[in-house]
Enzyme design. Structure first.
Site, PDB file in Angstrom:
ATOM      1  N   GLY A  19      14.788  47.733  42.940  1.00 25.62           N
ATOM      2  CA  GLY A  19      14.014  47.231  44.058  1.00 25.62           C
ATOM      3  C   GLY A  19      12.600  46.974  43.604  1.00 25.62           C
ATOM      4  O   GLY A  19      12.143  47.559  42.609  1.00 25.62           O
ATOM      5  N   GLN A  69       3.669  45.826  44.577  1.00 26.83           N
ATOM      6  CA  GLN A  69       3.852  46.255  43.183  1.00 26.83           C
ATOM      7  C   GLN A  69       3.571  45.133  42.184  1.00 26.83           C
ATOM      8  O   GLN A  69       3.422  45.392  41.004  1.00 26.83           O
ATOM      9  CB  GLN A  69       5.284  46.765  42.964  1.00 26.83           C
ATOM     10  N   CYS A  95      10.279  54.777  39.885  1.00 28.48           N
ATOM     11  CA  CYS A  95       9.523  53.655  40.445  1.00 28.48           C
ATOM     12  C   CYS A  95       8.874  52.895  39.299  1.00 28.48           C
ATOM     13  O   CYS A  95       8.300  53.519  38.399  1.00 28.48           O
ATOM     14  CB  CYS A  95       8.458  54.199  41.402  1.00 28.48           C
ATOM     15  N   LEU A  96       8.974  51.575  39.324  1.00 33.63           N
ATOM     16  CA  LEU A  96       8.381  50.777  38.243  1.00 33.63           C
ATOM     17  C   LEU A  96       6.862  50.926  38.193  1.00 33.63           C
ATOM     18  O   LEU A  96       6.254  50.665  37.163  1.00 33.63           O
ATOM     19  CB  LEU A  96       8.764  49.297  38.396  1.00 33.63           C
ATOM     20  N   HIS A 123      12.673  53.416  50.057  1.00 32.87           N
ATOM     21  CA  HIS A 123      11.686  53.491  48.975  1.00 32.87           C
ATOM     22  C   HIS A 123      10.817  52.230  48.960  1.00 32.87           C
ATOM     23  O   HIS A 123       9.584  52.314  48.904  1.00 32.87           O
ATOM     24  CB  HIS A 123      12.418  53.680  47.638  1.00 32.87           C
ATOM     25  N   GLU A 124      11.471  51.058  49.020  1.00 31.30           N
ATOM     26  CA  GLU A 124      10.714  49.806  48.917  1.00 31.30           C
ATOM     27  C   GLU A 124       9.895  49.527  50.173  1.00 31.30           C
ATOM     28  O   GLU A 124       8.767  49.031  50.081  1.00 31.30           O
ATOM     29  CB  GLU A 124      11.656  48.630  48.622  1.00 31.30           C
ATOM     30  N   HIS A 129       6.639  51.186  50.138  1.00 27.62           N
ATOM     31  CA  HIS A 129       5.588  50.509  49.373  1.00 27.62           C
ATOM     32  C   HIS A 129       4.767  49.576  50.267  1.00 27.62           C
ATOM     33  O   HIS A 129       3.581  49.362  50.011  1.00 27.62           O
ATOM     34  CB  HIS A 129       6.195  49.690  48.227  1.00 27.62           C
TER      35      HIS A 129
HETATM   36 NI    NI Z   1       8.761  52.032  43.774  1.00 24.81          NI
END
Ligand code: NI
Length: 175
Positions: free
Chosen positions: A49, A54, A100-101, A142-143, A146
């Site tokens: 995701g 991000q 998480c990236l 999660h996304e 963000h």
């Molecule tokens: Ni993330």
């Protein structure tokens, strides 16, 4: 299409609330190109995701996808959500690993609601309304966090399980 630079924890955009996308914007070529780039960036870095903040864009857009062979994770169809509203259903919570990236090299166990309802627009502006559960629901939670300036660390009950990837493989993976 282009691979975009991923914002790392500490970049203020990760802590800002993203703005909703006006309907007219959805029709623009720039917006559609951005969605393509978001998807390409998610795939390039093997994320399941990625949310617009991000990649340094403060809009309410996110993409999720888990392809076959991407670890032991269940498959998730490619889903792009614009201006998503996530409603948590029921009381059932499940704890599982997340990464998480924007927080590379680290994992931790995060409790999430097992079932959610998602209302959003797709990338063409069509209304979506669906229920998601388990891993799919986890990734969307999660996304969509963000988009509110929230990262998975904020959702952990404690940091006892916070672990680097090498140590994850060594001490936690079989759990
Ligand atoms: Ni993330």
């Amino acid at each position: 299409m282009a691979v975009l630079k991923v914002a790392q924890l500490g970049h203020p955009i990760l802590r800002r609330r993203a703005a909703s996308v006006p309907r007219d914007t959805l029709r623009s070529r720039d917006f559609q190109r951005f969605v393509d780039d978001l998807i390409e960036t998610m795939r390039e870095y093997s994320g399941v995701g990625l949310a617009a903040p991000q990649v340094h864009e403060g809009f309410q857009v996110l993409a999720v996808e888990a392809q076959k062979g991407q670890g032991e994770m269940p498959e998730i169809p490619l889903t792009v959500l614009v201006n998503p509203v996530v409603t948590l259903l029921g009381e059932a919570m499940v704890e599982d690993w997340e990464g998480c990236l924007s927080i590379p090299g680290i994992r931790g166990r995060v409790p999430r609601h097992r079932e959610i309802r998602v209302e959003a627009l797709d990338r063409r502006g069509e209304a979506l309304d669906f229920a998601a559960s388990d891993f799919y629901a986890r990734v969307i939670q999660h996304e969509s966090d963000h988009l509110q300036g929230i990262v998975f660390l904020d959702r952990m009950k404690s940091f006892e399980t916070l672990t680097f990837l090498d140590e994850y493989a060594r001490y936690w993976a079989e759990e």
